[in-house]
Design a protein around this motif. Structure first.
Motif, PDB file in Angstrom:
ATOM      1  N   ALA A 104      -7.998  54.750 -35.761  1.00 24.78           N
ATOM      2  CA  ALA A 104      -6.738  55.456 -35.981  1.00 24.78           C
ATOM      3  C   ALA A 104      -6.443  55.592 -37.474  1.00 24.78           C
ATOM      4  O   ALA A 104      -6.062  56.670 -37.941  1.00 24.78           O
ATOM      5  CB  ALA A 104      -5.603  54.723 -35.269  1.00 24.78           C
ATOM      6  N   LYS A 105      -6.613  54.523 -38.226  1.00 30.66           N
ATOM      7  CA  LYS A 105      -6.340  54.548 -39.666  1.00 30.66           C
ATOM      8  C   LYS A 105      -7.268  55.522 -40.380  1.00 30.66           C
ATOM      9  O   LYS A 105      -6.835  56.270 -41.265  1.00 30.66           O
ATOM     10  CB  LYS A 105      -6.498  53.132 -40.237  1.00 30.66           C
ATOM     11  N   ALA A 106      -8.536  55.539 -39.999  1.00 34.09           N
ATOM     12  CA  ALA A 106      -9.493  56.449 -40.629  1.00 34.09           C
ATOM     13  C   ALA A 106      -9.102  57.905 -40.391  1.00 34.09           C
ATOM     14  O   ALA A 106      -9.158  58.731 -41.319  1.00 34.09           O
ATOM     15  CB  ALA A 106     -10.899  56.177 -40.110  1.00 34.09           C
ATOM     16  N   LEU A 107      -8.679  58.225 -39.171  1.00 35.31           N
ATOM     17  CA  LEU A 107      -8.259  59.595 -38.883  1.00 35.31           C
ATOM     18  C   LEU A 107      -6.982  59.959 -39.642  1.00 35.31           C
ATOM     19  O   LEU A 107      -6.867  61.070 -40.179  1.00 35.31           O
ATOM     20  CB  LEU A 107      -8.066  59.790 -37.381  1.00 35.31           C
ATOM     21  N   GLU A 108      -6.026  59.050 -39.693  1.00 41.47           N
ATOM     22  CA  GLU A 108      -4.798  59.310 -40.447  1.00 41.47           C
ATOM     23  C   GLU A 108      -5.113  59.560 -41.914  1.00 41.47           C
ATOM     24  O   GLU A 108      -4.567  60.484 -42.531  1.00 41.47           O
ATOM     25  CB  GLU A 108      -3.837  58.135 -40.318  1.00 41.47           C
ATOM     26  N   GLN A 109      -5.999  58.760 -42.495  1.00 41.00           N
ATOM     27  CA  GLN A 109      -6.369  58.933 -43.900  1.00 41.00           C
ATOM     28  C   GLN A 109      -7.090  60.255 -44.119  1.00 41.00           C
ATOM     29  O   GLN A 109      -6.886  60.923 -45.132  1.00 41.00           O
ATOM     30  CB  GLN A 109      -7.217  57.760 -44.374  1.00 41.00           C
ATOM     31  N   GLY A 130       2.790  61.526 -34.597  1.00 36.73           N
ATOM     32  CA  GLY A 130       3.788  60.787 -35.376  1.00 36.73           C
ATOM     33  C   GLY A 130       3.199  60.026 -36.541  1.00 36.73           C
ATOM     34  O   GLY A 130       3.666  60.146 -37.682  1.00 36.73           O
ATOM     35  N   GLU A 131       2.160  59.230 -36.295  1.00 39.88           N
ATOM     36  CA  GLU A 131       1.544  58.456 -37.371  1.00 39.88           C
ATOM     37  C   GLU A 131       0.874  59.383 -38.372  1.00 39.88           C
ATOM     38  O   GLU A 131       0.917  59.166 -39.584  1.00 39.88           O
ATOM     39  CB  GLU A 131       0.537  57.441 -36.813  1.00 39.88           C
ATOM     40  N   THR A 132       0.248  60.443 -37.884  1.00 38.15           N
ATOM     41  CA  THR A 132      -0.401  61.412 -38.761  1.00 38.15           C
ATOM     42  C   THR A 132       0.644  62.101 -39.632  1.00 38.15           C
ATOM     43  O   THR A 132       0.433  62.279 -40.838  1.00 38.15           O
ATOM     44  CB  THR A 132      -1.201  62.442 -37.945  1.00 38.15           C
ATOM     45  N   SER A 133       1.772  62.472 -39.055  1.00 39.60           N
ATOM     46  CA  SER A 133       2.842  63.104 -39.835  1.00 39.60           C
ATOM     47  C   SER A 133       3.313  62.185 -40.957  1.00 39.60           C
ATOM     48  O   SER A 133       3.485  62.624 -42.101  1.00 39.60           O
ATOM     49  CB  SER A 133       4.027  63.462 -38.930  1.00 39.60           C
ATOM     50  N   GLY A 134       3.501  60.910 -40.637  1.00 35.51           N
ATOM     51  CA  GLY A 134       3.912  59.946 -41.656  1.00 35.51           C
ATOM     52  C   GLY A 134       2.877  59.806 -42.757  1.00 35.51           C
ATOM     53  O   GLY A 134       3.216  59.738 -43.943  1.00 35.51           O
TER      54      GLY A 134
END
Length: 113
Positions: free
Chosen positions: A24-29, A51-55
């Motif tokens: 999840a963190k890798a995709l958000e980054q 939501g996390e991606t938007s943040g």
């Protein structure tokens, strides 16, 4: 358009091999860095789902203030960033929104920016 997708089996396999939080963190980054690069190279409208991606995207763009604009869908307004060059965003979390949400968001962002 940039997105991540996989079958439930593929996602579960990646999470098992690398850890749920790590994937999840890798995709958000990835999405945050992509948004920063796009904006630095002249993109003025972004639609971000998750939501996390938007943040992560808002943090990566170092946005200090957002002005609420017209509503795209219930609970999802156009957001205008206080930046030297106009920047309009739609930040959508979760599994909701009309079937034409993305097309409508782009139309309203274009009108607002």
């Amino acid at each position: 358009m940039v997105y991540s997708s996989g079958s439930p089996e593929d996602v579960a396999g990646a999470q098992q091999r690398h850890g749920r939080g790590h994937v999840a963190k890798a995709l958000e980054q990835l999405f945050a860095a992509s948004a920063r690069c796009l904006v630095e190279n002249g993109i003025r409208r972004l639609v971000v789902a998750g939501g996390e991606t938007s943040g992560a995207v808002v943090s990566a763009l170092e946005l200090d203030a957002l002005t609420i604009g017209p509503e795209i869908d219930p609970g999802v307004p156009v957001l205008l960033a206080a930046t030297p060059r106009p920047l309009a965003l739609a930040l959508k979390s979760g599994n909701f929104g009309a079937p034409d949400f993305f097309a409508e968001a782009l139309r309203k962002l274009a009108a607002a920016a």
